[in-house]
Design a protein around this motif. Structure first.
Motif, PDB file in Angstrom:
ATOM      1  N   MET A   1       0.838  -1.174   0.000  1.00 43.75           N
ATOM      2  CA  MET A   1       0.000   0.000   0.000  1.00 43.75           C
ATOM      3  C   MET A   1       0.892   1.249   0.000  1.00 43.75           C
ATOM      4  O   MET A   1       1.869   1.320   0.733  1.00 43.75           O
ATOM      5  N   GLU A   2       0.541   2.202  -0.795  1.00 39.78           N
ATOM      6  CA  GLU A   2       1.278   3.456  -0.869  1.00 39.78           C
ATOM      7  C   GLU A   2       0.802   4.416   0.219  1.00 39.78           C
ATOM      8  O   GLU A   2      -0.395   4.512   0.500  1.00 39.78           O
ATOM      9  N   MET A   3       1.741   5.123   0.846  1.00 36.92           N
ATOM     10  CA  MET A   3       1.376   6.167   1.811  1.00 36.92           C
ATOM     11  C   MET A   3       1.030   7.421   1.011  1.00 36.92           C
ATOM     12  O   MET A   3       1.857   7.948   0.278  1.00 36.92           O
ATOM     13  N   THR A   4      -0.206   7.865   1.121  1.00 33.41           N
ATOM     14  CA  THR A   4      -0.667   9.059   0.407  1.00 33.41           C
ATOM     15  C   THR A   4      -1.154  10.102   1.407  1.00 33.41           C
ATOM     16  O   THR A   4      -1.381   9.791   2.579  1.00 33.41           O
ATOM     17  N   LYS A   5      -1.358  11.309   0.934  1.00 37.89           N
ATOM     18  CA  LYS A   5      -1.888  12.366   1.791  1.00 37.89           C
ATOM     19  C   LYS A   5      -3.276  12.009   2.299  1.00 37.89           C
ATOM     20  O   LYS A   5      -3.577  12.201   3.480  1.00 37.89           O
ATOM     21  N   ASP A   6      -4.126  11.479   1.429  1.00 40.20           N
ATOM     22  CA  ASP A   6      -5.478  11.094   1.842  1.00 40.20           C
ATOM     23  C   ASP A   6      -5.449   9.988   2.888  1.00 40.20           C
ATOM     24  O   ASP A   6      -6.188  10.036   3.875  1.00 40.20           O
ATOM     25  N   VAL A  24       4.987  14.037   2.780  1.00 44.11           N
ATOM     26  CA  VAL A  24       4.945  12.592   3.035  1.00 44.11           C
ATOM     27  C   VAL A  24       6.247  12.004   2.526  1.00 44.11           C
ATOM     28  O   VAL A  24       6.655  12.296   1.400  1.00 44.11           O
ATOM     29  N   VAL A  25       6.914  11.198   3.358  1.00 45.09           N
ATOM     30  CA  VAL A  25       8.100  10.485   2.896  1.00 45.09           C
ATOM     31  C   VAL A  25       8.041   9.042   3.374  1.00 45.09           C
ATOM     32  O   VAL A  25       7.509   8.753   4.437  1.00 45.09           O
ATOM     33  N   THR A  26       8.570   8.165   2.546  1.00 40.26           N
ATOM     34  CA  THR A  26       8.736   6.771   2.944  1.00 40.26           C
ATOM     35  C   THR A  26      10.191   6.405   2.735  1.00 40.26           C
ATOM     36  O   THR A  26      10.868   6.942   1.844  1.00 40.26           O
ATOM     37  N   HIS A  27      10.683   5.520   3.574  1.00 38.58           N
ATOM     38  CA  HIS A  27      12.037   5.027   3.452  1.00 38.58           C
ATOM     39  C   HIS A  27      12.010   3.575   3.898  1.00 38.58           C
ATOM     40  O   HIS A  27      12.015   3.284   5.099  1.00 38.58           O
ATOM     41  N   GLY A  28      11.918   2.684   2.934  1.00 40.92           N
ATOM     42  CA  GLY A  28      11.810   1.267   3.251  1.00 40.92           C
ATOM     43  C   GLY A  28      10.509   0.961   3.968  1.00 40.92           C
ATOM     44  O   GLY A  28       9.435   1.241   3.446  1.00 40.92           O
ATOM     45  N   VAL A  30       9.450   2.358   6.829  1.00 39.08           N
ATOM     46  CA  VAL A  30       8.965   3.450   7.683  1.00 39.08           C
ATOM     47  C   VAL A  30       8.469   4.594   6.814  1.00 39.08           C
ATOM     48  O   VAL A  30       8.897   4.769   5.673  1.00 39.08           O
ATOM     49  N   ALA A  31       7.545   5.358   7.382  1.00 35.20           N
ATOM     50  CA  ALA A  31       7.012   6.535   6.687  1.00 35.20           C
ATOM     51  C   ALA A  31       6.764   7.623   7.713  1.00 35.20           C
ATOM     52  O   ALA A  31       6.495   7.347   8.884  1.00 35.20           O
ATOM     53  N   ALA A  32       6.846   8.858   7.264  1.00 33.95           N
ATOM     54  CA  ALA A  32       6.532  10.001   8.117  1.00 33.95           C
ATOM     55  C   ALA A  32       5.653  10.957   7.328  1.00 33.95           C
ATOM     56  O   ALA A  32       5.774  11.076   6.105  1.00 33.95           O
ATOM     57  N   VAL A  33       4.761  11.618   8.068  1.00 36.59           N
ATOM     58  CA  VAL A  33       3.832  12.556   7.453  1.00 36.59           C
ATOM     59  C   VAL A  33       3.858  13.847   8.275  1.00 36.59           C
ATOM     60  O   VAL A  33       3.729  13.812   9.494  1.00 36.59           O
ATOM     61  N   LEU A  34       4.042  14.970   7.597  1.00 35.46           N
ATOM     62  CA  LEU A  34       4.029  16.280   8.224  1.00 35.46           C
ATOM     63  C   LEU A  34       2.619  16.837   8.082  1.00 35.46           C
ATOM     64  O   LEU A  34       2.161  17.075   6.965  1.00 35.46           O
ATOM     65  N   VAL A  35       1.923  17.000   9.221  1.00 38.04           N
ATOM     66  CA  VAL A  35       0.522  17.415   9.210  1.00 38.04           C
ATOM     67  C   VAL A  35       0.369  18.764   9.898  1.00 38.04           C
ATOM     68  O   VAL A  35       0.866  18.976  11.000  1.00 38.04           O
ATOM     69  N   ASP A  36      -0.344  19.649   9.225  1.00 39.14           N
ATOM     70  CA  ASP A  36      -0.729  20.950   9.766  1.00 39.14           C
ATOM     71  C   ASP A  36      -2.203  20.801  10.170  1.00 39.14           C
ATOM     72  O   ASP A  36      -3.083  20.815   9.315  1.00 39.14           O
ATOM     73  N   PRO A  37      -2.495  20.584  11.463  1.00 43.89           N
ATOM     74  CA  PRO A  37      -3.854  20.213  11.889  1.00 43.89           C
ATOM     75  C   PRO A  37      -4.967  21.165  11.487  1.00 43.89           C
ATOM     76  O   PRO A  37      -6.084  20.736  11.234  1.00 43.89           O
ATOM     77  N   ASP A  47       3.561  12.505  12.087  1.00 43.12           N
ATOM     78  CA  ASP A  47       2.997  11.181  12.300  1.00 43.12           C
ATOM     79  C   ASP A  47       3.986  10.164  11.765  1.00 43.12           C
ATOM     80  O   ASP A  47       4.450  10.284  10.628  1.00 43.12           O
ATOM     81  N   GLN A  48       4.314   9.155  12.584  1.00 44.35           N
ATOM     82  CA  GLN A  48       5.264   8.127  12.186  1.00 44.35           C
ATOM     83  C   GLN A  48       4.532   6.806  11.980  1.00 44.35           C
ATOM     84  O   GLN A  48       3.679   6.437  12.785  1.00 44.35           O
ATOM     85  N   TYR A  49       4.896   6.097  10.916  1.00 44.61           N
ATOM     86  CA  TYR A  49       4.273   4.825  10.555  1.00 44.61           C
ATOM     87  C   TYR A  49       5.348   3.779  10.277  1.00 44.61           C
ATOM     88  O   TYR A  49       6.460   4.118   9.886  1.00 44.61           O
ATOM     89  N   ARG A  50       4.978   2.528  10.473  1.00 45.65           N
ATOM     90  CA  ARG A  50       5.811   1.414  10.024  1.00 45.65           C
ATOM     91  C   ARG A  50       4.921   0.485   9.222  1.00 45.65           C
ATOM     92  O   ARG A  50       3.711   0.448   9.399  1.00 45.65           O
ATOM     93  N   ARG A  51       5.559  -0.255   8.336  1.00 48.01           N
ATOM     94  CA  ARG A  51       4.803  -1.183   7.510  1.00 48.01           C
ATOM     95  C   ARG A  51       4.360  -2.359   8.371  1.00 48.01           C
ATOM     96  O   ARG A  51       5.160  -2.972   9.056  1.00 48.01           O
ATOM     97  N   GLY A  52       3.059  -2.642   8.343  1.00 48.53           N
ATOM     98  CA  GLY A  52       2.492  -3.708   9.155  1.00 48.53           C
ATOM     99  C   GLY A  52       2.092  -4.904   8.316  1.00 48.53           C
ATOM    100  O   GLY A  52       2.516  -5.052   7.171  1.00 48.53           O
ATOM    101  N   PRO A  53       1.235  -5.754   8.889  1.00 44.04           N
ATOM    102  CA  PRO A  53       0.769  -6.943   8.179  1.00 44.04           C
ATOM    103  C   PRO A  53       0.062  -6.577   6.876  1.00 44.04           C
ATOM    104  O   PRO A  53      -0.570  -5.529   6.771  1.00 44.04           O
ATOM    105  N   GLU A  54       0.198  -7.442   5.933  1.00 52.61           N
ATOM    106  CA  GLU A  54      -0.471  -7.277   4.635  1.00 52.61           C
ATOM    107  C   GLU A  54      -0.118  -5.961   3.952  1.00 52.61           C
ATOM    108  O   GLU A  54      -0.927  -5.357   3.251  1.00 52.61           O
ATOM    109  N   ASP A  55       1.132  -5.469   4.203  1.00 48.87           N
ATOM    110  CA  ASP A  55       1.653  -4.286   3.525  1.00 48.87           C
ATOM    111  C   ASP A  55       0.883  -3.005   3.847  1.00 48.87           C
ATOM    112  O   ASP A  55       0.873  -2.068   3.064  1.00 48.87           O
TER     113      ASP A  55
END
Length: 129
Positions: A1-6, A24-28, A30-37, A47-55
């Motif tokens: 799955m691609e990390m998108t703004k939506d 939005v950036v991904t590196h392997g 991990v992904a990070a998103v810069l959000v202006d609330p 916001d920090q993310y890691r790739r989980g089950p089922e991509d």
């Protein structure tokens, strides 16, 4: 799955009427998103993310504060961001390596990668330095 703004707005629980994803950036895996609330630039969250089950992307942390720049460290990843001139090129130094980043049309840039140790923080600098 691609990390998108939506996807980042929905996964982060942000109100899509007000929140603006600045980068939005991904590196392997991990992904990070810069959000202006609320879209005014007064408060910025990473916001920090890691790739989980089922991509899928799984959020591991969210935090931020006021200002046009910052850096964060977690056991999963490090991130740094800033605001500069539109389309400026940035170099980020981290653990002996240098990585490129480019600001968007509004000047926001973001870098993230896996944590390589327990104390080093990434540092961004304009290419012209």
């Amino acid at each position: 799955m691609e990390m998108t703004k939506d996807y980042a707005i929905k996964a982060g629980g942000w109100d899509p009427r007000y929140a603006v994803v600045r980068a939005v950036v991904t590196h392997g895996d991990v992904a990070a998103v810069l959000v202006d609330p609320n879209g005014d630039g007064g408060s910025i969250d990473v916001d920090q993310y890691r790739r989980g089950p089922e991509d899928t992307w799984v959020e591991v942390s969210s935090g931020g504060g006021a200002g046009d720049s910052g850096a964060s460290w977690s056991p999963h990843m490090v991130a740094t961001y800033g605001r500069t001139a539109s389309r400026a090129r940035i170099l980020v130094d981290y653990c002996g390596e240098t990585y490129p980043a480019t600001a968007d049309e509004d000047g926001w840039w973001l870098f993230a990668t896996r944590s390589l140790d327990d104390h080093s923080m990434p540092v961004g600098r304009p290419v012209d330095e």
